[in-house]
Scaffold this motif. Structure first.
Motif, mmCIF file in Angstrom:
data_model
loop_
_atom_site.group_PDB
_atom_site.id
_atom_site.type_symbol
_atom_site.label_atom_id
_atom_site.label_comp_id
_atom_site.label_asym_id
_atom_site.label_seq_id
_atom_site.Cartn_x
_atom_site.Cartn_y
_atom_site.Cartn_z
ATOM 1 N N ASN A 1 5.543 4.015 3.096
ATOM 2 C CA ASN A 1 5.288 5.443 3.328
ATOM 3 C C ASN A 1 5.955 6.311 2.273
ATOM 4 O O ASN A 1 6.790 7.172 2.562
ATOM 5 C CB ASN A 1 5.757 5.847 4.726
ATOM 6 N N GLN A 2 5.608 6.040 1.017
ATOM 7 C CA GLN A 2 6.108 6.812 -0.119
ATOM 8 C C GLN A 2 5.157 6.578 -1.284
ATOM 9 O O GLN A 2 4.428 5.577 -1.305
ATOM 10 C CB GLN A 2 7.529 6.380 -0.483
ATOM 11 N N PHE A 3 5.149 7.508 -2.275
ATOM 12 C CA PHE A 3 4.198 7.337 -3.372
ATOM 13 C C PHE A 3 4.711 6.380 -4.442
ATOM 14 O O PHE A 3 4.012 6.088 -5.403
ATOM 15 C CB PHE A 3 3.830 8.696 -3.992
ATOM 16 N N PHE A 4 5.934 5.871 -4.263
ATOM 17 C CA PHE A 4 6.449 4.795 -5.107
ATOM 18 C C PHE A 4 7.356 3.926 -4.239
ATOM 19 O O PHE A 4 7.689 4.271 -3.102
ATOM 20 C CB PHE A 4 7.204 5.353 -6.328
ATOM 21 N N LEU B 1 0.856 -1.185 0.000
ATOM 22 C CA LEU B 1 0.000 0.000 0.000
ATOM 23 C C LEU B 1 0.895 1.240 0.000
ATOM 24 O O LEU B 1 1.678 1.441 0.931
ATOM 25 C CB LEU B 1 -0.916 0.007 1.220
ATOM 26 N N LEU B 2 0.793 2.031 -1.056
ATOM 27 C CA LEU B 2 1.621 3.219 -1.199
ATOM 28 C C LEU B 2 1.006 4.396 -0.458
ATOM 29 O O LEU B 2 -0.183 4.407 -0.133
ATOM 30 C CB LEU B 2 1.798 3.564 -2.676
ATOM 31 N N LEU B 3 1.822 5.410 -0.215
ATOM 32 C CA LEU B 3 1.364 6.609 0.481
ATOM 33 C C LEU B 3 0.444 7.408 -0.436
ATOM 34 O O LEU B 3 0.811 7.730 -1.572
ATOM 35 C CB LEU B 3 2.571 7.467 0.878
ATOM 36 N N PRO B 4 -0.777 7.733 0.021
ATOM 37 C CA PRO B 4 -1.659 8.557 -0.825
ATOM 38 C C PRO B 4 -1.118 9.975 -0.952
ATOM 39 O O PRO B 4 -0.495 10.508 -0.026
ATOM 40 C CB PRO B 4 -2.996 8.524 -0.071
ATOM 41 N N LEU B 5 -1.371 10.597 -2.084
ATOM 42 C CA LEU B 5 -0.882 11.955 -2.310
ATOM 43 C C LEU B 5 -1.656 12.996 -1.516
ATOM 44 O O LEU B 5 -1.157 14.098 -1.284
ATOM 45 C CB LEU B 5 -0.955 12.283 -3.808
ATOM 46 N N LEU C 1 13.233 10.300 -19.436
ATOM 47 C CA LEU C 1 11.922 9.765 -19.830
ATOM 48 C C LEU C 1 11.618 8.476 -19.076
ATOM 49 O O LEU C 1 10.499 8.279 -18.580
ATOM 50 C CB LEU C 1 11.894 9.506 -21.343
ATOM 51 N N GLY C 2 12.601 7.595 -18.998
ATOM 52 C CA GLY C 2 12.401 6.335 -18.295
ATOM 53 C C GLY C 2 12.177 6.540 -16.811
ATOM 54 O O GLY C 2 11.299 5.905 -16.207
ATOM 55 N N CYS C 3 12.947 7.442 -16.211
ATOM 56 C CA CYS C 3 12.867 7.670 -14.766
ATOM 57 C C CYS C 3 11.491 8.184 -14.359
ATOM 58 O O CYS C 3 10.865 7.650 -13.438
ATOM 59 C CB CYS C 3 13.958 8.655 -14.345
ATOM 60 N N ILE C 4 11.008 9.210 -15.046
ATOM 61 C CA ILE C 4 9.726 9.800 -14.651
ATOM 62 C C ILE C 4 8.558 8.883 -15.023
ATOM 63 O O ILE C 4 7.503 8.906 -14.374
ATOM 64 C CB ILE C 4 9.568 11.207 -15.272
ATOM 65 N N SER C 5 8.742 8.046 -16.053
ATOM 66 C CA SER C 5 7.689 7.108 -16.449
ATOM 67 C C SER C 5 7.600 5.908 -15.515
ATOM 68 O O SER C 5 6.627 5.150 -15.573
ATOM 69 C CB SER C 5 7.929 6.619 -17.889
ATOM 70 N N THR C 6 8.596 5.728 -14.662
ATOM 71 C CA THR C 6 8.584 4.618 -13.710
ATOM 72 C C THR C 6 7.717 4.925 -12.495
ATOM 73 O O THR C 6 7.100 4.027 -11.922
ATOM 74 C CB THR C 6 10.023 4.301 -13.241
ATOM 75 N N THR C 7 7.651 6.193 -12.097
ATOM 76 C CA THR C 7 6.969 6.556 -10.853
ATOM 77 C C THR C 7 5.626 7.258 -11.068
ATOM 78 O O THR C 7 4.639 6.910 -10.411
ATOM 79 C CB THR C 7 7.869 7.464 -10.012
#
Length: 311
Positions: free
Chosen positions: A173-176, A11-15, A69-75
């Motif tokens: 406790n993180q969004f990714f 379960l990821l951290l909600p924004l 491009l790859g980095c930002i598309s991962t998260t």
């Protein structure tokens, strides 16, 4: 207490806490993501299509744009999907894949930034040897080494992290998925091997940092000795964007991983993670195109061609 064999998802951290803020964050992240895709895509297209940009500096810039491009598309896509659909879940395999690719792109980018500082050092401090030291074969080898180092670093850390027994639940406790947050879920004392790996890779990273600092000290000393003001301006115009990109990358990443635990909180960790994982890929195209006439000219040609094709 659940263990790693019984965990099927994290379960990821909600924004945000409210639905309205979640949707606001979705549109904000979507705008940032599209801007990063457009900027890095245009840089890649301009460098690939304009033969005047087929030089070592722009070859490495092309690789940097692809890594961004790859980095930002991962998260971001997963974070946006979770915000849009009001969910927090990511599968165990999805978390492992996200961690692997994020580490791969970040490690490769750091290696590439080190190589780019060497390229600028040779261009300014050893201009007569530039053609020999930075020929096409040497550039391809260096780029391959950067991508390869990313693969090795990512494999090492991902395999080590996900081989740990997890006894502290499944809430990240993180969004990714990132290493520090997953280590917090491991059983007490079981993460020492991963800590050793982190110290080892951080030592290599510090070595790269020292190399970049020494390179830029030599570069600035050489530039200040130039008799021509035009020559100094040209040298600074090619070095300052790279220095700005390196500074943005290192400051945000170092603060994320080296900040004192006393100031750590979910909201602080979330803010810092956005700074080092989202902001650099979005800003790098702007930084490189602001003071570079060749990039501006190539981008204008790409845009003119695209508009002409749609008429």
């Amino acid at each position: 207490m659940p263990n790693s064999s019984s965990i099927s998802e994290f379960l990821l951290l909600p924004l945000a806490d409210t639905r309205q803020l979640q949707l606001l964050h979705f549109w904000l992240l979507l705008g940032i993501y599209l801007a990063a895709l457009l900027g890095n895509g245009l840089i890649s297209t301009a460098v690939a299509c304009d033969r005047r940009l087929h030089t070592p500096m722009y070859f490495f810039l092309l690789n940097l744009a692809l890594l961004d491009l790859g980095c930002i598309s991962t998260t971001l896509p997963k974070a946006m999907a979770n915000a849009l659909w009001d969910t927090r879940a990511i599968s165990y395999a999805g978390c492992a894949a996200q961690l692997f690719f994020f580490l791969f792109f970040m490690s490769a980018e750091y290696s590439l930034l080190t190589i780019m500082s060497y390229d600028r050092y040779v261009a300014i401090c050893k201009p007569l040897h530039y053609g020999t030291l930075m020929d096409s074969r040497a550039c391809a080898t260096m780029a391959a080494a950067a991508w390869g180092s990313g693969v090795l670093c990512s494999l090492l850390h991902t395999a080590s992290t996900f081989s740990l027994p997890l006894c502290q639940g499944n809430v990240v406790n993180q969004f990714f998925c990132e290493i520090p947050q997953i280590l917090k879920l491991s059983c007490s004392g079981s993460y020492l091997r991963e800590v050793v790996f982190i110290i080892f890779t951080n030592s290599l990273g510090f070595g790269c940092f020292v190399f970049m600092v020494v390179s830029y000290v030599q570069i600035f000393l050489a530039v200040l000795r130039m008799p021509s003001e035009q020559g100094r301006h040209k040298a600074f115009s090619t070095c300052l964007p790279h220095l700005a990109v390196v500074s943005l990358f290192l400051i945000t990443a170092f603060f994320a991983y080296l900040k004192p635990p006393s100031i750590s909180s979910p909201s602080m960790d979330l803010t810092v993670a956005v700074l080092y994982s989202v902001v650099p890929p979005a800003l790098n195209p702007i930084i490189y195109s602001m003071r570079n006439r060749k990039i501006k000219h190539a981008l204008s040609k790409v845009l003119q061609y695209a508009l002409f094709q749609h008429q």
